[in-house]
Scaffold this motif. Structure first.
Motif, PDB file in Angstrom:
ATOM      1  N   ARG A   1     -29.419 -52.576  12.609  1.00  0.00           N
ATOM      2  CA  ARG A   1     -30.167 -51.329  12.356  1.00  0.00           C
ATOM      3  C   ARG A   1     -31.626 -51.633  12.061  1.00  0.00           C
ATOM      4  NH1 ARG A   1     -27.600 -47.422   8.057  1.00  0.00           N
ATOM      5  NH2 ARG A   1     -29.177 -46.017   8.909  1.00  0.00           N
ATOM      6  N   ALA A   2     -31.858 -52.683  11.265  1.00  0.00           N
ATOM      7  CA  ALA A   2     -33.241 -53.035  10.945  1.00  0.00           C
ATOM      8  C   ALA A   2     -34.010 -53.365  12.220  1.00  0.00           C
ATOM      9  CB  ALA A   2     -33.274 -54.215   9.978  1.00  0.00           C
ATOM     10  N   LYS A   3     -33.380 -54.128  13.120  1.00  0.00           N
ATOM     11  CA  LYS A   3     -34.041 -54.508  14.370  1.00  0.00           C
ATOM     12  C   LYS A   3     -34.375 -53.262  15.202  1.00  0.00           C
ATOM     13  CE  LYS A   3     -34.249 -59.088  14.411  1.00  0.00           C
ATOM     14  NZ  LYS A   3     -33.355 -59.532  13.402  1.00  0.00           N
ATOM     15  N   ARG A   4     -33.405 -52.338  15.286  1.00  0.00           N
ATOM     16  CA  ARG A   4     -33.638 -51.125  16.077  1.00  0.00           C
ATOM     17  C   ARG A   4     -34.765 -50.312  15.453  1.00  0.00           C
ATOM     18  NH1 ARG A   4     -28.955 -49.984  19.603  1.00  0.00           N
ATOM     19  NH2 ARG A   4     -27.860 -51.967  19.607  1.00  0.00           N
ATOM     20  N   ARG A   5     -34.749 -50.225  14.124  1.00  0.00           N
ATOM     21  CA  ARG A   5     -35.741 -49.401  13.443  1.00  0.00           C
ATOM     22  C   ARG A   5     -37.134 -50.003  13.506  1.00  0.00           C
ATOM     23  NH1 ARG A   5     -34.327 -45.530   9.299  1.00  0.00           N
ATOM     24  NH2 ARG A   5     -32.427 -44.544  10.014  1.00  0.00           N
ATOM     25  N   GLN A   6     -37.193 -51.318  13.617  1.00  0.00           N
ATOM     26  CA  GLN A   6     -38.512 -51.945  13.779  1.00  0.00           C
ATOM     27  C   GLN A   6     -39.066 -51.714  15.185  1.00  0.00           C
ATOM     28  OE1 GLN A   6     -37.379 -55.903  12.810  1.00  0.00           O
ATOM     29  NE2 GLN A   6     -37.496 -55.572  10.611  1.00  0.00           N
ATOM     30  N   GLY A   7     -38.238 -51.185  16.071  1.00  0.00           N
ATOM     31  CA  GLY A   7     -38.700 -50.876  17.425  1.00  0.00           C
ATOM     32  C   GLY A   7     -38.746 -52.090  18.326  1.00  0.00           C
ATOM     33  N   MET A   8     -37.851 -53.061  18.073  1.00  0.00           N
ATOM     34  CA  MET A   8     -37.885 -54.297  18.857  1.00  0.00           C
ATOM     35  C   MET A   8     -37.691 -54.046  20.355  1.00  0.00           C
ATOM     36  SD  MET A   8     -38.267 -57.150  17.041  1.00  0.00           S
ATOM     37  CE  MET A   8     -37.297 -58.505  17.688  1.00  0.00           C
ATOM     38  N   VAL A   9     -36.688 -53.225  20.692  1.00  0.00           N
ATOM     39  CA  VAL A   9     -36.389 -53.032  22.106  1.00  0.00           C
ATOM     40  C   VAL A   9     -37.503 -52.245  22.786  1.00  0.00           C
ATOM     41  CG1 VAL A   9     -34.700 -52.170  23.746  1.00  0.00           C
ATOM     42  CG2 VAL A   9     -33.935 -53.107  21.565  1.00  0.00           C
ATOM     43  N   THR A  10     -37.986 -51.210  22.095  1.00  0.00           N
ATOM     44  CA  THR A  10     -39.083 -50.418  22.656  1.00  0.00           C
ATOM     45  C   THR A  10     -40.296 -51.313  22.909  1.00  0.00           C
ATOM     46  OG1 THR A  10     -38.266 -48.716  21.177  1.00  0.00           O
ATOM     47  CG2 THR A  10     -40.328 -48.258  22.310  1.00  0.00           C
ATOM     48  N   ALA A  11     -40.597 -52.166  21.935  1.00  0.00           N
ATOM     49  CA  ALA A  11     -41.746 -53.064  22.083  1.00  0.00           C
ATOM     50  C   ALA A  11     -41.523 -54.035  23.237  1.00  0.00           C
ATOM     51  CB  ALA A  11     -41.973 -53.826  20.782  1.00  0.00           C
TER      52      ALA A  11
ATOM     53  N   ILE B  34     -35.446 -41.098  18.879  1.00  0.00           N
ATOM     54  CA  ILE B  34     -34.589 -41.876  19.769  1.00  0.00           C
ATOM     55  C   ILE B  34     -33.277 -42.134  19.041  1.00  0.00           C
ATOM     56  CG2 ILE B  34     -34.286 -44.110  20.919  1.00  0.00           C
ATOM     57  CD1 ILE B  34     -37.288 -44.138  21.403  1.00  0.00           C
ATOM     58  N   VAL B  35     -32.172 -41.804  19.720  1.00  0.00           N
ATOM     59  CA  VAL B  35     -30.867 -42.091  19.113  1.00  0.00           C
ATOM     60  C   VAL B  35     -30.401 -43.444  19.631  1.00  0.00           C
ATOM     61  CG1 VAL B  35     -28.477 -41.351  18.844  1.00  0.00           C
ATOM     62  CG2 VAL B  35     -30.308 -39.651  18.973  1.00  0.00           C
ATOM     63  N   GLU B  36     -30.212 -44.361  18.715  1.00  0.00           N
ATOM     64  CA  GLU B  36     -29.785 -45.708  19.092  1.00  0.00           C
ATOM     65  C   GLU B  36     -28.277 -45.812  18.898  1.00  0.00           C
ATOM     66  OE1 GLU B  36     -31.507 -48.475  20.055  1.00  0.00           O
ATOM     67  OE2 GLU B  36     -33.595 -47.840  19.777  1.00  0.00           O
ATOM     68  N   GLU B  37     -27.586 -46.237  19.948  1.00  0.00           N
ATOM     69  CA  GLU B  37     -26.154 -46.496  19.804  1.00  0.00           C
ATOM     70  C   GLU B  37     -25.951 -47.982  19.513  1.00  0.00           C
ATOM     71  OE1 GLU B  37     -23.687 -46.075  23.276  1.00  0.00           O
ATOM     72  OE2 GLU B  37     -21.858 -46.412  22.126  1.00  0.00           O
ATOM     73  N   ILE B  38     -25.367 -48.266  18.366  1.00  0.00           N
ATOM     74  CA  ILE B  38     -25.060 -49.656  18.039  1.00  0.00           C
ATOM     75  C   ILE B  38     -23.564 -49.843  18.217  1.00  0.00           C
ATOM     76  CG2 ILE B  38     -25.174 -51.458  16.276  1.00  0.00           C
ATOM     77  CD1 ILE B  38     -27.520 -49.892  15.034  1.00  0.00           C
TER      78      ILE B  38
ATOM     79  N   SER C  35     -18.731 -46.823  17.797  1.00  0.00           N
ATOM     80  CA  SER C  35     -20.170 -47.081  17.736  1.00  0.00           C
ATOM     81  C   SER C  35     -20.806 -46.381  16.546  1.00  0.00           C
ATOM     82  CB  SER C  35     -20.847 -46.564  19.008  1.00  0.00           C
ATOM     83  OG  SER C  35     -20.424 -47.313  20.106  1.00  0.00           O
ATOM     84  N   PHE C  36     -21.917 -46.966  16.088  1.00  0.00           N
ATOM     85  CA  PHE C  36     -22.710 -46.335  15.035  1.00  0.00           C
ATOM     86  C   PHE C  36     -23.960 -45.762  15.702  1.00  0.00           C
ATOM     87  CE2 PHE C  36     -25.973 -46.293  11.802  1.00  0.00           C
ATOM     88  CZ  PHE C  36     -25.300 -45.884  10.657  1.00  0.00           C
ATOM     89  N   TYR C  37     -24.280 -44.525  15.376  1.00  0.00           N
ATOM     90  CA  TYR C  37     -25.480 -43.906  15.963  1.00  0.00           C
ATOM     91  C   TYR C  37     -26.550 -43.754  14.900  1.00  0.00           C
ATOM     92  CZ  TYR C  37     -22.536 -42.970  19.977  1.00  0.00           C
ATOM     93  OH  TYR C  37     -21.709 -43.123  21.056  1.00  0.00           O
ATOM     94  N   ASP C  38     -27.738 -44.233  15.204  1.00  0.00           N
ATOM     95  CA  ASP C  38     -28.836 -44.160  14.244  1.00  0.00           C
ATOM     96  C   ASP C  38     -30.005 -43.438  14.915  1.00  0.00           C
ATOM     97  OD1 ASP C  38     -29.922 -44.597  11.801  1.00  0.00           O
ATOM     98  OD2 ASP C  38     -30.380 -46.717  12.102  1.00  0.00           O
ATOM     99  N   THR C  39     -30.480 -42.391  14.269  1.00  0.00           N
ATOM    100  CA  THR C  39     -31.625 -41.678  14.832  1.00  0.00           C
ATOM    101  C   THR C  39     -32.904 -42.291  14.279  1.00  0.00           C
ATOM    102  OG1 THR C  39     -30.330 -39.676  14.868  1.00  0.00           O
ATOM    103  CG2 THR C  39     -32.709 -39.417  15.096  1.00  0.00           C
ATOM    104  N   ILE C  40     -33.755 -42.719  15.175  1.00  0.00           N
ATOM    105  CA  ILE C  40     -35.010 -43.314  14.736  1.00  0.00           C
ATOM    106  C   ILE C  40     -36.160 -42.387  15.116  1.00  0.00           C
ATOM    107  CG2 ILE C  40     -36.535 -45.305  14.940  1.00  0.00           C
ATOM    108  CD1 ILE C  40     -33.810 -46.818  15.548  1.00  0.00           C
ATOM    109  N   VAL C  41     -36.947 -42.052  14.129  1.00  0.00           N
ATOM    110  CA  VAL C  41     -38.032 -41.108  14.322  1.00  0.00           C
ATOM    111  C   VAL C  41     -39.329 -41.893  14.506  1.00  0.00           C
ATOM    112  CG1 VAL C  41     -39.238 -39.140  13.316  1.00  0.00           C
ATOM    113  CG2 VAL C  41     -36.817 -39.512  12.804  1.00  0.00           C
ATOM    114  N   TYR C  42     -40.004 -41.636  15.624  1.00  0.00           N
ATOM    115  CA  TYR C  42     -41.277 -42.322  15.885  1.00  0.00           C
ATOM    116  C   TYR C  42     -42.453 -41.414  15.554  1.00  0.00           C
ATOM    117  CZ  TYR C  42     -39.241 -46.395  18.222  1.00  0.00           C
ATOM    118  OH  TYR C  42     -38.567 -47.554  18.492  1.00  0.00           O
ATOM    119  N   THR C  43     -43.442 -41.986  14.862  1.00  0.00           N
ATOM    120  CA  THR C  43     -44.717 -41.304  14.668  1.00  0.00           C
ATOM    121  C   THR C  43     -45.766 -42.104  15.431  1.00  0.00           C
ATOM    122  OG1 THR C  43     -45.387 -42.641  12.784  1.00  0.00           O
ATOM    123  CG2 THR C  43     -43.999 -40.715  12.307  1.00  0.00           C
TER     124      THR C  43
END
Lengths: 790, 119
Positions: free
Chosen positions: A106-116, A359-363, A370-378
C-alpha cells in the motif's frame, strides 16, 4: 494433495521430484547453460566469455544485440530476484507472499511508484537510443523465460510455488524507481514538525543544527561559486504547523551510505590517478549488483548492473572510471491538504477549489480476496497519509511531493557515461541523471580527477520542506530546480584528491539551501584525514582505506566517558572492562570486545540523554549522534541532560556513570544468552539475508567482518558495502573488486556466495578486462555463442 | 519374478516419462504397469509401485546430492528443519514411493474391476 501447496510448505511431490523438482537446482559445475543459444531477434552472432568468477564478458557487433544477450544472461542468473524486486517496487509482493506485505504494498502504491514508472517509460520512448536498449533487453529476458520448463525455474519459484510472468519495459523503469526510493525517501519532515511543537524553534535549532562544528563537506570548505543563483522567495509568515502524530510506515534506516574517492597522479606511487568506490546498501542475497563487461565497436566497459536494467551503473572503460555515493538532500516534502467535503473530489489551493484525480489500486493477495485502495492525487502529488492509511485513523491528509515522481532519463546518462573518454564527455553525460542524486567521483587516464554532485534538486528557501508545508498556499510550492551547471562540482583540486561519504555537499558559501537530517559526519572525516596525510598511494593503500575500521565517533567521545566514569569499583570484571576500553585504539576489529563494550555504553548513554524523545505516540527523531557528542562535551547545563523521570538534576557525569552501570548489566545479560564471547563479530552479527527472510538457510550470519556505520568499512548488522571497486587508471587500466554475494542467484550454485569470504576478509580479485573474445584463454571457464537466426 | 519385472518396468518407464512430463507421470506409469502386468494381490501391487518409485527417486536424489557435495540439499533440509541432508533424500524417496504405491494399487483395483470380472 502432493501437488498442492500446504500452508508454508511447497507442494511436496512436485518440489521433491529429483527429475523436475528442487534437486535440479543443485549444480555440480560453475555453469550448466547450453553453449549455443539462438534467441529470436538477434541480428549478428554474439560471443560471451565467462571468467573464473562467472562474470560474463559480452562481445557484440551492435548495441541492440549487446542488450538482448545481456537480458538473456542476466535472467539466466538472476530471474527470481529481478521479478521479486520489480514486484516490490510496484507494490505487488502480496501476490506472491500473502497478506504480510500488504502495508508495504500500500505504501508503494500510495507513493505513486507505478505512476512514476509509467511517466518515466513514456519519457524514455522519446529517445530511440534508450528504447533500442530497453526493447532488446526485454526481448532477451523473455526469450529466456519462454525457454523455461518447471525443472529450470529458480528454486524460489518452486518453494513459493508460482511462475515467472513475462518481462516488460515498465519493469526496467520500476527498478530504477526502486533504487530512487531506496536512496531518496530519507526525510524527517514529520518528526521535525513535532520536535518544533514540543521544544520550540530555538531549542530545535540547537539540537538539529544544519552546519554543526567540525564538518568536512564534499566540496572543500572555502570553494567559491561564480554563478548567479536562481532567486527564491521565502514567505514572510511561516507558522501554524500541523500536528502529525505518527507515521504509518517507518522511514528508511540511516545506515545507507557509501564512500568514493579519486586521487590524482601526484599522490600515487605509480603516478596514475586511482579511484575507489563502495556503495553501502542492505546486505541481501542474491546481491543487488551483477557484474558484466560490455564490448561493442562503440564501447568497452566493465561494471555493476542492477539485474533488470541493462546499463552499467558504475565501473570503468578504456579511459575513465566513475563511482557513486548517495547525495542526500531533503527530496520529499509533505503538503497538508484541505478537502471540500468527505467525497474528496475537490481541494483548496490558492483560494480556489481544484479537482482531485482518484485512482483505485487493486492489490492482489495470495489465497485471499484483493484489497482495493483509493489513492487521491493532487497537483502536489498523491495523498499518502489519510484516515485510511495512518496508524490511529488520524484525521489528516498529507500529499507527497517527491522528486522520484518525475519522469527522468537516467538510462541515457548511463549509456553516455559508458562511452565517455574524458571529463568533458562525462560531465556532459551526467546532465541527464536526475534521480537519485549522486556524488559522482571521476578519474581519467589523462590525469583528471573530479567530483560532481549530480541530480535534479529543487530550489528551496531556507527551511522549506524541513517541516510539513501548507498545501493551501502557492508560496509553499517548489519554485523551480537548481540549474544543472550550478550543482556543486570540482575538477583537479589542489589537495590532489576528491572524496565523498554522504556528508553535507558544501559549506555556507554555496548559495542554495541543501538540507537533510541524514548527513554522515564520521566516515568522510576519516577518509579525508587519511588521504590528506598519505602520498605515494598504492592500490593496497586504497584497499586498506576501504577496509578501515577506525571510528572517529569512538575517538570523539570515549575519552570523555572514561574521564567521567567512576574507576574505583573493586569488582575485577568491571576493572577488566575499563582496562579493555582504555587500551582500545578505536578500531572496530571483529575479534575484539572493546567495540562491543563501547557500543553498548555509548548507545545507553545516548538514549538516556534523549529520554525526552522516547515516545511511541508521536513520531520523533533523536538528535544525531554527531551533534549529541558536541552538545555533551560543550553545553554543561542543557536541560536535556536531566532525566525527566527523576527528581534530581542529573549532570553529564551522572549520566555517564548511570549508563555504565546499565552497560555492565547488558554485557552480563548478553553473555548469559549467547554461547559466543562478546566480540564485535557476534555482538554486531553482520548477516547477508536472502530477500525472503523466511529462507534463512539461504542466508549468512555472524560474518567475521569489522567496522560499523562510522567507519569507512561500514559493515553493520544488515547494511554494508554492497560492492568494492578500485581502479588504477594507468596503461593498461587495472581494477580490483569484490562484493557480498556472487554472480549466480542460485543457492545451489557455488557462485551464489563466491565472493563472501573475500568481501569479509577485505580481499579483492583482479578484474579481467578484455578487448577480444580470444584473449586470456586460461582465465575463461565457459564460452557461449549466441547465434543469429536472421 | 514378476514382482521384480514390475518394479524395474515402473522405475525405467517412470524415469522416461518424467523427463518429458511433470512429476505426476510417475503415477500414470505405476497405474499402467499394474494394468498390463497383473499382481497377485493388493499387497503385491502396493509393493511394486512403492519400490519402483522409491528406488528410482532414492538413486536419483542420492546421485545429485553426491555430485553436488550437498550444496543445495543441506540448505533445503534446513528449510524443512531436518538435521541432515540424508533425511531429505529419504523423505524424497518416501514421497515418490507412496505416490507410486497408491497409483499402483489403483491400477490393480482398476484391472480387477474391469478386466478380471469372474461372474
Amino acid at each position: 494433495m502432493l501437488n498442492t501447496k500446504l500452508g508454508s510448505l511447497p507442494p511436496l511431490g512436485k518440489f521433491l521430484d529429483p527429475v523436475n523438482g528442487f534437486w535440479q537446482n543443485a549444480e555440480s559445475s560453475d555453469i550448466q547453460a547450453s553453449q549455443h543459444v539462438k534467441p529470436k531477434g538477434l541480428k549478428q552472432n554474439v560471443e560471451v566469455r565467462y571468467d573464473q568468477h562467472l562474470i560474463p564478458h559480452i562481445f557484440a557487433r551492435n548495441t541492440s544485440d549487446l542488450n538482448l544477450v545481456s537480458g538473456y544472461i542476466t535472467a539466466y542468473h538472476r530471474l527470481w530476484q529481478m521479478e521479486f524486486q520489480t514486484h516490490d517496487a510496484a507494490g505487488r509482493l502480496s501476490e506472491i507472499v500473502g497478506e504480510v506485505t500488504l502495508n508495504r504494498d500500500r505504501a508503494k502504491r500510495r507513493q505513486g511508484m507505478v505512476t512514476a514508472a509509467k511517466f518515466t517509460l513514456e519519457e524514455w520512448e522519446k529517445d530511440p537510443e534508450i528504447m533500442e536498449a530497453i526493447n532488446a533487453y526485454t526481448i532477451g529476458v523473455n526469450d529466456y523465460i519462454h525457454s523455461l520448463r518447471y525443472r529450470d525455474l529458480p528454486i524460489e519459484y518452486k518453494l513459493l510455488n508460482y511462475q515467472p510472468e513475462p518481462w516488460t519495459k515498465l519493469k526496467c523503469s520500476l527498478l530504477l524507481k526502486y533504487m530512487a526510493a531506496m536512496l531518496t525517501l530519507s526525510e524527517s519532515d514529520i518528526e521535525n514538525t513535532n520536535a518544533v511543537k514540543l521544544f520550540g524553534i530555538e531549542q530545535f535549532n540547537t539540537l538539529f543544527p544544519e552546519f554543526p562544528d567540525g564538518i568536512d563537506p564534499v566540496m572543500p570548505s572555502g570553494t567559491q561559486w561564480d554563478f548567479k543563483s536562481v532567486e527564491v522567495k521565502k514567505p514572510v509568515d511561516f507558522d501554524s504547523l500541523p500536528w502529525v502524530k505518527t507515521r504509518a510506515y517507518p522511514h528508511p534506516p540511516k545506515m545507507l551510505g557509501s564512500n568514493n574517492w579519486a586521487v590524482s597522479g601526484q599522490k600515487t606511487k605509480s603516478g596514475n590517478p586511482m579511484l575507489a568506490n563502495d556503495m553501502h546498501l542492505g546486505l541481501n542475497l542474491p546481491c543487488i549488483w551483477f557484474q558484466m563487461q560490455y564490448n561493442t565497436p562503440d564501447i568497452n566497459v566493465f561494471g555493476h548492473t542492477i539485474p533488470g536494467v541493462p546499463m552499467i551503473v558504475t565501473g570503468f572503460n578504456d579511459s575513465i572510471a566513475w563511482g557513486f555515493t548517495n547525495a542526500y538532500r531533503d527530496l520529499v516534502d509533505w503538503y497538508k491538504i484541505k478537502f471540500r467535503d468527505d467525497s474528496r473530489n475537490e481541494y483548496l489551493f490558492d483560494g480556489k477549489w481544484l479537482a482531485t484525480n482518484k485512482i483505485v489500486e487493486e492489490i492482489k493477495i495470495r489465497d485471499k480476496a484483493s484489497f482495493y485502495d483509493t489513492i487521491v492525487y493532487t497537483h502536489h502529488g498523491p495523498i499518502v497519509y489519510d484516515q485510511n492509511f495512518s496508524k490511529d485513523g488520524e484525521k489528516l491528509n498529507l500529499a507527497m511531493k517527491w522528486v522520484a515522481q518525475n519522469a527522468t532519463s537516467e538510462p541515457i546518462a548511463f549509456i553516455n557515461m559508458s562511452k565517455a573518454h574524458n571529463y568533458k564527455e562525462f560531465s556532459q553525460a551526467i546532465k541527464d541523471f536526475e534521480c537519485p542524486p549522486q556524488n559522482m567521483a571521476f578519474a581519467c587516464v589523462d590525469g583528471d580527477i573530479a567530483l560532481n554532485i549530480q541530480g535534479k534538486y529543487p530550489v528551496k528557501w531556507p527551511g522549506q520542506g524541513k517541516f510539513i508545508l501548507d498545501g493551501l498556499r502557492k508560496d509553499h510550492e517548489w519554485q523551480g530546480y537548481i540549474p544543472v551547471e550550478q550543482n556543486p562540482h570540482i575538477l583537479n583540486p589542489e589537495r590532489g584528491f576528491v572524496s565523498s561519504a554522504n556528508q553535507i555537499p558544501a559549506d555556507q558559501l554555496y548559495p542554495y539551501y541543501a538540507y537533510t537530517n541524514f548527513f554522515e559526519n564520521n566516515r568522510n572525516r576519516r577518509i579525508n584525514h587519511v588521504l590528506r596525510a598519505k602520498n605515494d598511494i598504492t592500490k593496497q593503500d586504497m584497499m586498506d582505506l576501504q577496509n578501515d575500521v577506525y571510528s572517529l565517533r569512538a575517538e570523539d567521545i570515549l575519552p570523555f566517558m572514561l574521564e567521567k566514569v567512576d574507576h574505583t569499583s573493586s569488582d575485577q570484571s568491571v576493572q577488566d572492562i575499563l582496562t579493555t576500553l582504555q587500551n582500545w585504539n578505536y578500531e572496530f576489529q571483529y575479534s575484539e570486545k572493546a567495540p562491543s563494550y563501547f557500543t553498548i555504553w555509548w548507545e545507553t548513554l545516548y538514549n538516556s540523554i534523549w529520554d525526552e524523545f522516547n515516545t511511541d505516540s508521536i513520531a520523533l527523531d533523536k538528535p544525531n549522534r554527531y551533534n549529541t557528542i558536541r552538545l555533551l562535551k560543550t553545553s554543561k547545563d542543557s536541560p536535556f541532560i536531566d532525566i525527566r523521570e527523576t527528581p534530581e538534576k542529573e549532570t553529564a557525569t551522572d549520566l555517564v556513570n548511570a549508563s555504565f552501570i546499565k552497560t555492565l548489566d547488558q554485557i552480563k545479560a548478553w553473555e548469559n544468552s549467547h554461547s559466543e564471547e562478546i566480540t564485535w563479530q557476534f555482538y554486531k552479527n553482520t548477516s547477508i539475508n536472502h530477500f525472503m527472510p523466511s529462507l534463512s538457510s539461504f542466508s549468512y550470519e555472524n560474518l567475521a567482518i569489522g567496522g560499523n556505520g562510522t567507519t569507512p568499512n561500514a559493515a553493520t548488522g544488515r547494511w554494508g558495502p554492497s560492492q568494492r571497486l578500485i581502479v588504477d587508471l594507468g596503461t593498461p587500466i587495472r581494477a580490483w573488486s569484490t562484493y557480498p554475494g556472487g554472480q549466480s542467484g542460485n543457492p545451489g550454485n557455488k557462485h551464489y556466495d563466491h565472493f563472501i569470504p573475500s568481501w569479509t576478509k577485505g580481499e579483492y580479485f583482479p578484474v579481467l578486462f578484455m578487448h577480444h573474445p580470444d584473449e586470456a584463454k586460461d582465465k575463461i571457464i565457459f564460452r557461449q555463442h549466441f547465434e543469429s537466426t536472421l | 519374478m514378476k514382482t521384480i519385472l514390475r518394479i524395474i518396468s515402473i522405475a525405467v518407464l517412470a524415469l522416461i516419462a518424467e523427463s518429458f512430463l511433470p512429476w505426476w507421470s510417475i503415477a500414470i506409469v505405476s497405474f499402467a504397469i499394474l494394468v498390463v502386468i497383473p499382481a497377485s494381490s493388493s499387497w503385491n501391487a502396493l509393493l511394486s509401485g512403492f519400490a519402483g518409485i522409491f528406488l528410482l527417486w532414492l538413486a536419483l536424489s542420492w546421485k545429485i546430492d553426491f555430485e553436488t557435495a550437498s550444496i543445495l540439499t543441506e540448505k533445503v533440509a534446513n528449510i524443512f528443519q531436518l538435521d541432515k541432508p540424508v533425511y531429505l533424500i529419504v523423505i524424497t524417496a518416501l514421497t515418490g514411493g507412496l505416490t507410486g504405491a497408491f497409483a499402483a494399487w489403483c491400477g490393480h483395483s482398476f484391472r480387477k474391476a474391469f478386466f478380471e470380472t469372474t461372474t
